[in-house]
Design an enzyme around this catalytic site. Structure first.
Site, short mmCIF file in Angstrom:
data_model
loop_
_atom_site.label_atom_id
_atom_site.label_comp_id
_atom_site.label_asym_id
_atom_site.label_seq_id
_atom_site.Cartn_x
_atom_site.Cartn_y
_atom_site.Cartn_z
N HIS A 98 22.84 5.78 5.29
CA HIS A 98 23.85 6.37 4.42
C HIS A 98 25.00 5.40 4.18
CE1 HIS A 98 25.97 9.35 2.22
NE2 HIS A 98 26.99 9.35 3.04
N ASP A 103 18.27 7.13 3.76
CA ASP A 103 19.54 7.84 3.97
C ASP A 103 19.27 9.17 4.67
OD1 ASP A 103 21.90 9.41 3.65
OD2 ASP A 103 22.45 8.29 1.85
N SER A 161 28.89 7.81 -1.08
CA SER A 161 28.93 9.14 -0.46
C SER A 161 29.77 10.06 -1.34
CB SER A 161 29.47 9.03 0.97
OG SER A 161 29.24 10.23 1.67
#
Ligand SMILES: *[C@@H]1O[C@H](CO)[C@@H](O)[C@H](O)[C@H]1NC(C)=O
Ligand SMILES: *[C@@H]1O[C@H](CO)[C@@H](O)[C@H](O)[C@H]1NC(C)=O
Ligand SMILES: *[C@@H]1O[C@H](CO)[C@@H](O)[C@H](O)[C@H]1NC(C)=O
Ligand SMILES: *[C@@H]1O[C@H](CO)[C@@H](O)[C@H](O)[C@H]1NC(C)=O
Ligand SMILES: *[C@@H]1O[C@H](CO)[C@@H](O)[C@H](O)[C@H]1NC(C)=O
Ligand SMILES: *[C@@H]1O[C@H](CO)[C@@H](O)[C@H](O)[C@H]1NC(C)=O
Ligand SMILES: *[C@@H]1O[C@H](CO)[C@@H](O)[C@H](O)[C@H]1NC(C)=O
Ligand SMILES: *[C@@H]1O[C@H](CO)[C@@H](O)[C@H](O)[C@H]1NC(C)=O
Ligand SMILES: *[C@@H]1O[C@H](CO)[C@@H](O)[C@H](O)[C@H]1NC(C)=O
Length: 603
Positions: free
Chosen positions: A514, A468, A216
């Site tokens: 994610h 994601d 991320s």
């Protein structure tokens, strides 16, 4: 106070005595004595280089504090470190400060040094997430690595960057912007590597293997180090990087803008059903029905969302609270939402919303501006809010995107947009342009000339969950393609793949969400990336795939060697425990974008 040489001779004599047969009791108590004696403020002060040695960094000897930490001792499991939970040996925790030459600012760094017998000539940093740098300095200990964390000059241990980004309306804290973007981490590594070499007395020719790992924003941070401090790192693992920052942050507002523009706010259950029904319809296109769309490209090419119109949906009433997306440490980010029982049929308006979100952002001249989430991904950013007063579903702007627009584009010290009045797709593109130009050399993080990293022998594993719902995997594909074009644009496609394979490998993780598994698709997830990277860097074992394990569902505990991009998995008919990694042009092109709405290249 012990001088460095006396510590070293102590360590060397220990090392040689360990070779002789000694009882376990003697050797373990000797080891801890050694660390205890090295973990001494005066000793560490004596290791600090004179000013001018590390360009622009003036370390302050009097600020050094060193303490032994014993994680196995009761009650010492302090600063929220899940990474330390498996590490039980004593280590040396060191904090110190530096100032940038002539500037008078104050950056605090902390490092965790394992005891000499557990040190494996490694230095390791982990990335953070959202607007937060990692504040845990102990993540490398299990790898026999020294690791660290930094205040980045804005007290990043206690604040996320968005909280300090504006001094006031219209007034940017550029120091915080640059330090967060890449500089603080690069300096943390430069200082940390210097001290590590001195602390353990590494000879000049001895290698200190240096790693960075994050997902991320941590993935963006990893890429920032590859791009800006490439010569410092031997192995970098970048997951779902939040790079191409301006486009990525404004994208969080795109789904709500689609609903606002089309004038339809779908009940959350309707979108959920569209996602579920898409997964069901596309699951088998990869050759195996296992609840996972391993080939969103085939789904995009072969499946028509319109075919779902009329399917019934049902959701029970819920009360839930969530912390958003780990975007900030602040409590006020947590959201509780009550939703009523919902039932209905998928509408053509609902499908139009989903379709446009998956298609991506275009300007009013029909030129593409940005890519989007893959079909079959959850539509989290499109979630509407239920208003119980009038029993209607209404606009909900995710604070991820809304905060970015207020603080970083409009420069207003506000945490979200109130509404989307007057906001069109062109407005989103204007915001992206402002963000891209203003933060080109800080947050954007899309330098594609990775020559220094490559030439210094650096290895990069880049991965991204194919479903994601927060950062589109095609964003990673686009960066990979840009690096390929930049460095190997004059080679044939096959030749360029061969070159990249030696140092930059990219993997899509089928079905994954994610930076983690996906509760809607029980697919594989890679959990041993550091082991693979260490083996590549230190033993020259180039990965042929990425080791991933299925954690849930019918195929739980199945091991999969993920396909290296640009090949894609296709399960064999006749043997459902084997897939081939295939390349097909139409699939590849479905992942390939140009952005003519921008008048300069978007890497
Ligand atoms: C001490 O060092 C020796 C040799 O490196 C190692 O085998 C032993 O496990 C260490 N003991 C402790 C308690 O760390
Ligand atoms: C380096 O400079 C800083 C001030 O800029 C000073 O506090 C520090 O003592 C100096 N370090 C050394 C090792 O002389
Ligand atoms: C630097 O900041 C730290 C907190 O991050 C503080 O404890 C320390 O006193 C500061 N040092 C100076 C010289 O201001
Ligand atoms: C900053 O601007 C916003 C929007 O105009 C306003 O609501 C807020 O009061 C301003 N903050 C200060 C401290 O002036
Ligand atoms: C979608 O699938 C998930 C997981 O199977 C399930 O929990 C959820 O209830 C489904 N939602 C709808 C609207 O069908
Ligand atoms: C959903 O469709 C079914 C037929 O498939 C119909 O009987 C039902 O009335 C519809 N429900 C709603 C809420 O429109
Ligand atoms: C491509 O360009 C690089 C330098 O930019 C050069 O080293 C290489 O030989 C070129 N390859 C071909 C096939 O022209
Ligand atoms: C693959 O991962 C699994 C679990 O994540 C692990 O048990 C196994 O040792 C790994 N295999 C390799 C070859 O790294
Ligand atoms: C199916 O593939 C797996 C993995 O390659 C292999 O171990 C197994 O023997 C194969 N089974 C059959 C029936 O061919």
């Amino acid at each position: 106070m012990l001088s460095r040489n006396s510590i070293l001779s102590l360590y060397l004599s220990l090392a040689s005595s360990i070779a002789a047969p000694v009882s376990d009791t003697v050797s373990s108590s000797s080891n801890s004595t050694s660390l205890t004696e090295m973990c001494d403020s005066s000793y560490i002060q004596s290791l600090i280089p004179s000013n001018g040695t590390l360009l622009g960094i003036d370390l302050i000897p009097s600020s050094v504090q060193a303490t032994i930490v014993d994680p196995s001792a009761q009650g010492s499991s302090s600063s929220g470190a899940s990474s330390t939970s498996t590490y039980t040996s004593k280590y040396c925790s060191v904090t110190l400060e530096y100032t940038h030459t002539g500037k008078g600012d104050n950056v605090t760094v902390k490092y965790a040094f394992p005891s000499p017998d557990e040190f494996s000539n490694r230095f390791y940093l982990a990335g953070g997430g959202g607007y937060t740098l990692n504040s845990d300095a102990t993540g490398g200990l299990t790898y026999g690595a020294v690791s660290g964390a930094t205040s980045a000059g804005y007290d990043a241990f206690d604040y996320s960057m968005d909280e300090v980004f504006l001094y006031g309306n219209g007034s940017i804290n550029w120091d915080a912007a640059y330090m967060f973007s890449y500089q603080a981490l690069g300096e943390l590594t430069v200082v940390g590597k210097y001290l590590t070499r001195e602390f353990y007395g590494l000879a000049q020719e001895e290698k200190l293997y240096t790693y960075f790992e994050g997902c991320s924003d941590g993935g963006r941070e990893a890429m920032s180090q590859v791009q800006r401090w490439g010569e410092e790192y031997d192995g970098v693992i970048a997951g779902a990087p939040a790079f191409r920052y301006a486009q990525q942050q404004v994208l969080h507002v795109f789904p709500a803008t689609v609903e606002h523009t089309l004038g339809y706010y779908p009940p959350t259950c309707e979108l959920e059903k569209i996602v579920n029904a898409t997964i069901e319809a596309c699951d088998g296109l990869d050759g195996r029905v296992d609840g996972v769309i391993s080939r969103t490209d085939l789904c995009a090419l072969q499946f028509d969302l319109e075919s779902l119109v009329g399917q019934p949906y049902y959701c029970a009433a819920t009360t839930s609270s969530s912390l958003g997306f780990g975007f900030s440490k602040r409590d006020d980010q947590s959201q509780t939402s009550d939703t009523p029982e919902q039932s209905g049929n998928i509408t053509k308006e609902g499908i139009a919303v989903a379709k446009q979100i998956y298609d991506g952002l275009f300007n009013s001249d029909g030129e593409r501006a940005y890519l989007s989430f893959r079909i079959g991904s959850s539509l989290d950013d499109a979630d509407t809010t239920y208003n119980s007063d009038d029993d209607k579903w209404e606009l909900n702007i995710p604070s991820t995107g809304g905060l970015y627009v207020q603080k970083f584009i409009k420069l207003l010290d506000l945490d979200n947009l109130d509404n989307l009045d007057g906001v069109t797709y062109d407005t989103l593109i204007d915001w992206m342009k402002i963000g891209m130009y203003r933060y080109f050399d800080s947050l954007q993080t899309t330098v594609t000339d990775l020559t220094p990293f490559r030439n210094a022998g650096g290895k990069l594993i880049h991965y991204h969950g194919e479903s994601d719902p927060s950062i589109p995997p095609a964003s990673s594909v686009h960066y990979w393609q840009s690096v390929r074009d930049t460095l190997y644009g004059n080679l044939t496609f096959e030749e360029s793949l061969k070159e990249l394979d030696e140092w930059y490998q990219f993997y899509l993780v089928p079905g994954a969400a994610h930076c983690g598994t996906n509760e809607l698709q029980p697919g594989p997830y890679p959990e041993t990336n550091m082991e693979i990277m260490i083996n590549w860097v230190e033993n020259g074992v180039k990965p042929t795939g990425l080791n991933a394990t299925v954690s849930e569902g019918e195929y739980a505990s199945e091991n999969q060697e993920l396909c290296k991009w640009p090949t894609r998995p296709l399960w064999r008919s006749g043997n459902l425990s084997t897939f081939d990694c295939v390349f097909d042009q139409a699939s590849y092109e479905s992942w390939t974008y140009e952005f003519p709405a921008f008048k300069i290249p978007v890497y």
